[in-house]
Write a protein that holds these residues in place. Structure first.
Motif, PDB file in Angstrom:
ATOM      1  N   VAL A  40       0.844  -1.200   0.000  1.00 55.00           N
ATOM      2  CA  VAL A  40       0.000   0.000   0.000  1.00 55.00           C
ATOM      3  C   VAL A  40       0.878   1.249   0.000  1.00 55.00           C
ATOM      4  CG1 VAL A  40      -1.658   1.351   1.353  1.00 55.00           C
ATOM      5  CG2 VAL A  40      -1.977  -1.108   1.064  1.00 55.00           C
ATOM      6  N   ARG A  41       1.943   1.260   0.830  1.00 55.43           N
ATOM      7  CA  ARG A  41       2.848   2.411   0.896  1.00 55.43           C
ATOM      8  C   ARG A  41       3.487   2.684  -0.465  1.00 55.43           C
ATOM      9  NH1 ARG A  41       6.839   0.735   4.448  1.00 55.43           N
ATOM     10  NH2 ARG A  41       8.008  -0.011   2.669  1.00 55.43           N
ATOM     11  N   ASP A  42       3.985   1.629  -1.127  1.00 47.38           N
ATOM     12  CA  ASP A  42       4.637   1.802  -2.424  1.00 47.38           C
ATOM     13  C   ASP A  42       3.667   2.300  -3.490  1.00 47.38           C
ATOM     14  OD1 ASP A  42       6.970   0.983  -1.227  1.00 47.38           O
ATOM     15  OD2 ASP A  42       6.938  -1.040  -2.090  1.00 47.38           O
ATOM     16  N   GLU A  43       2.454   1.758  -3.502  1.00 44.82           N
ATOM     17  CA  GLU A  43       1.447   2.197  -4.484  1.00 44.82           C
ATOM     18  C   GLU A  43       1.023   3.640  -4.212  1.00 44.82           C
ATOM     19  OE1 GLU A  43       0.117   0.692  -7.185  1.00 44.82           O
ATOM     20  OE2 GLU A  43       1.478  -1.006  -6.909  1.00 44.82           O
ATOM     21  N   LEU A  44       0.826   3.976  -2.951  1.00 43.97           N
ATOM     22  CA  LEU A  44       0.425   5.333  -2.595  1.00 43.97           C
ATOM     23  C   LEU A  44       1.521   6.332  -2.943  1.00 43.97           C
ATOM     24  CD1 LEU A  44      -1.929   6.852  -1.335  1.00 43.97           C
ATOM     25  CD2 LEU A  44      -0.910   6.435   0.908  1.00 43.97           C
ATOM     26  N   TRP A  45       2.777   5.985  -2.659  1.00 41.77           N
ATOM     27  CA  TRP A  45       3.886   6.884  -2.982  1.00 41.77           C
ATOM     28  C   TRP A  45       4.030   7.061  -4.490  1.00 41.77           C
ATOM     29  CZ3 TRP A  45       6.141  10.824  -1.213  1.00 41.77           C
ATOM     30  CH2 TRP A  45       7.335  11.291  -1.763  1.00 41.77           C
ATOM     31  N   ALA A  46       3.782   6.014  -5.257  1.00 47.97           N
ATOM     32  CA  ALA A  46       3.854   6.129  -6.717  1.00 47.97           C
ATOM     33  C   ALA A  46       2.826   7.138  -7.226  1.00 47.97           C
ATOM     34  CB  ALA A  46       3.643   4.768  -7.366  1.00 47.97           C
ATOM     35  N   VAL A  47       1.627   7.109  -6.659  1.00 53.51           N
ATOM     36  CA  VAL A  47       0.586   8.067  -7.050  1.00 53.51           C
ATOM     37  C   VAL A  47       0.989   9.482  -6.651  1.00 53.51           C
ATOM     38  CG1 VAL A  47      -1.786   8.806  -6.565  1.00 53.51           C
ATOM     39  CG2 VAL A  47      -1.291   6.391  -6.992  1.00 53.51           C
ATOM     40  N   VAL A  48       1.493   9.646  -5.432  1.00 53.78           N
ATOM     41  CA  VAL A  48       1.899  10.968  -4.956  1.00 53.78           C
ATOM     42  C   VAL A  48       3.040  11.517  -5.813  1.00 53.78           C
ATOM     43  CG1 VAL A  48       2.948  12.223  -3.033  1.00 53.78           C
ATOM     44  CG2 VAL A  48       1.108  10.587  -2.597  1.00 53.78           C
ATOM     45  N   ALA A  49       4.078  10.718  -6.024  1.00 53.64           N
ATOM     46  CA  ALA A  49       5.249  11.173  -6.785  1.00 53.64           C
ATOM     47  C   ALA A  49       4.883  11.544  -8.219  1.00 53.64           C
ATOM     48  CB  ALA A  49       6.327  10.093  -6.769  1.00 53.64           C
ATOM     49  N   ALA A  50       3.942  10.828  -8.812  1.00 52.07           N
ATOM     50  CA  ALA A  50       3.546  11.114 -10.190  1.00 52.07           C
ATOM     51  C   ALA A  50       2.633  12.333 -10.298  1.00 52.07           C
ATOM     52  CB  ALA A  50       2.843   9.893 -10.786  1.00 52.07           C
ATOM     53  N   SER A  51       2.006  12.727  -9.190  1.00 50.52           N
ATOM     54  CA  SER A  51       0.994  13.788  -9.233  1.00 50.52           C
ATOM     55  C   SER A  51       1.397  15.082  -8.551  1.00 50.52           C
ATOM     56  CB  SER A  51      -0.291  13.280  -8.567  1.00 50.52           C
ATOM     57  OG  SER A  51      -0.728  12.101  -9.181  1.00 50.52           O
ATOM     58  N   VAL A  52       2.612  15.211  -8.100  1.00 48.79           N
ATOM     59  CA  VAL A  52       3.051  16.346  -7.306  1.00 48.79           C
ATOM     60  C   VAL A  52       2.958  17.673  -8.067  1.00 48.79           C
ATOM     61  CG1 VAL A  52       5.322  17.289  -6.683  1.00 48.79           C
ATOM     62  CG2 VAL A  52       4.393  15.389  -5.452  1.00 48.79           C
ATOM     63  N   GLN A  53       3.180  17.679  -9.360  1.00 48.88           N
ATOM     64  CA  GLN A  53       3.177  18.884 -10.199  1.00 48.88           C
ATOM     65  C   GLN A  53       4.165  19.910  -9.663  1.00 48.88           C
ATOM     66  OE1 GLN A  53      -0.908  20.078 -10.591  1.00 48.88           O
ATOM     67  NE2 GLN A  53      -1.434  18.315 -11.833  1.00 48.88           N
ATOM     68  N   ASP A  54       3.703  21.124  -9.301  1.00 51.71           N
ATOM     69  CA  ASP A  54       4.598  22.175  -8.813  1.00 51.71           C
ATOM     70  C   ASP A  54       4.878  22.072  -7.315  1.00 51.71           C
ATOM     71  OD1 ASP A  54       4.798  23.291 -11.319  1.00 51.71           O
ATOM     72  OD2 ASP A  54       3.102  24.642 -11.011  1.00 51.71           O
ATOM     73  N   GLY A  55       4.230  21.144  -6.647  1.00 49.14           N
ATOM     74  CA  GLY A  55       4.415  20.982  -5.209  1.00 49.14           C
ATOM     75  C   GLY A  55       5.602  20.088  -4.890  1.00 49.14           C
ATOM     76  N   ALA A  56       5.600  19.565  -3.672  1.00 43.14           N
ATOM     77  CA  ALA A  56       6.683  18.700  -3.224  1.00 43.14           C
ATOM     78  C   ALA A  56       6.135  17.722  -2.190  1.00 43.14           C
ATOM     79  CB  ALA A  56       7.811  19.518  -2.629  1.00 43.14           C
ATOM     80  N   ALA A  57       6.802  16.586  -2.064  1.00 43.83           N
ATOM     81  CA  ALA A  57       6.404  15.592  -1.074  1.00 43.83           C
ATOM     82  C   ALA A  57       7.641  14.863  -0.552  1.00 43.83           C
ATOM     83  CB  ALA A  57       5.428  14.594  -1.684  1.00 43.83           C
ATOM     84  N   VAL A  58       7.566  14.449   0.708  1.00 45.84           N
ATOM     85  CA  VAL A  58       8.636  13.693   1.349  1.00 45.84           C
ATOM     86  C   VAL A  58       8.016  12.477   2.005  1.00 45.84           C
ATOM     87  CG1 VAL A  58      10.402  13.714   3.155  1.00 45.84           C
ATOM     88  CG2 VAL A  58       9.981  15.768   1.818  1.00 45.84           C
ATOM     89  N   LEU A  59       8.627  11.323   1.788  1.00 48.92           N
ATOM     90  CA  LEU A  59       8.195  10.068   2.407  1.00 48.92           C
ATOM     91  C   LEU A  59       9.260   9.621   3.389  1.00 48.92           C
ATOM     92  CD1 LEU A  59       6.558   7.327   2.525  1.00 48.92           C
ATOM     93  CD2 LEU A  59       8.037   6.580   0.656  1.00 48.92           C
ATOM     94  N   ILE A  60       8.847   9.293   4.609  1.00 48.04           N
ATOM     95  CA  ILE A  60       9.748   8.709   5.602  1.00 48.04           C
ATOM     96  C   ILE A  60       9.180   7.349   5.949  1.00 48.04           C
ATOM     97  CG2 ILE A  60      10.768   8.943   7.889  1.00 48.04           C
ATOM     98  CD1 ILE A  60      10.390  11.977   7.564  1.00 48.04           C
ATOM     99  N   GLN A  61      10.014   6.327   5.754  1.00 48.83           N
ATOM    100  CA  GLN A  61       9.566   4.952   5.969  1.00 48.83           C
ATOM    101  C   GLN A  61      10.631   4.161   6.725  1.00 48.83           C
ATOM    102  OE1 GLN A  61       9.094   3.243   2.099  1.00 48.83           O
ATOM    103  NE2 GLN A  61      11.153   3.760   1.461  1.00 48.83           N
TER     104      GLN A  61
END
Length: 105
Positions: A40-61
């Motif tokens: 679930v974490r990997d699938e969710l991060w793939a969606v987030v990373a592909a959809s960030v556009q002009d924003g940013a995201a950080v994953l801590i696992q």
């Protein structure tokens, strides 16, 4: 086995926030915390990373290293994780200079 996951977002589209809030809680705006399986974490991060556009995201696992966690980033950030002999450190990239200070010497 499920493990604690933290995702921090900045200026991401509303549908990314919606996807994250389905699986995680949002204790403060843009900060998501949850106990997720690896799949679930990997699938969710793939969606987030592909959809960030002009924003940013950080994953801590969780990770099997000295610090016991790993960091992944998506989007443009001033802070970049770097590996130094197996430890993750954060490098602060300089802000873009404005034209006025670049020409005055």
């Amino acid at each position: 086995m499920a493990s604690l996951t933290v995702i921090s977002t900045t200026a991401v589209p509303p549908h990314v926030r919606g996807a994250l809030s389905r699986w995680m809680i949002e204790p403060t705006p843009g900060l998501y915390v949850g106990t997720l399986s690896k799949k679930v974490r990997d699938e969710l991060w793939a969606v987030v990373a592909a959809s960030v556009q002009d924003g940013a995201a950080v994953l801590i696992q969780p990770a099997d290293n000295e610090q016991r966690f790993a960091i992944a980033t998506a989007g443009e950030r001033r802070r970049t994780p770097i590996d130094l002999d197996g430890l993750t450190l954060i490098a602060l990239n300089p802000a873009e200079p404005d034209n006025e200070s670049a020409t005055s010497v």
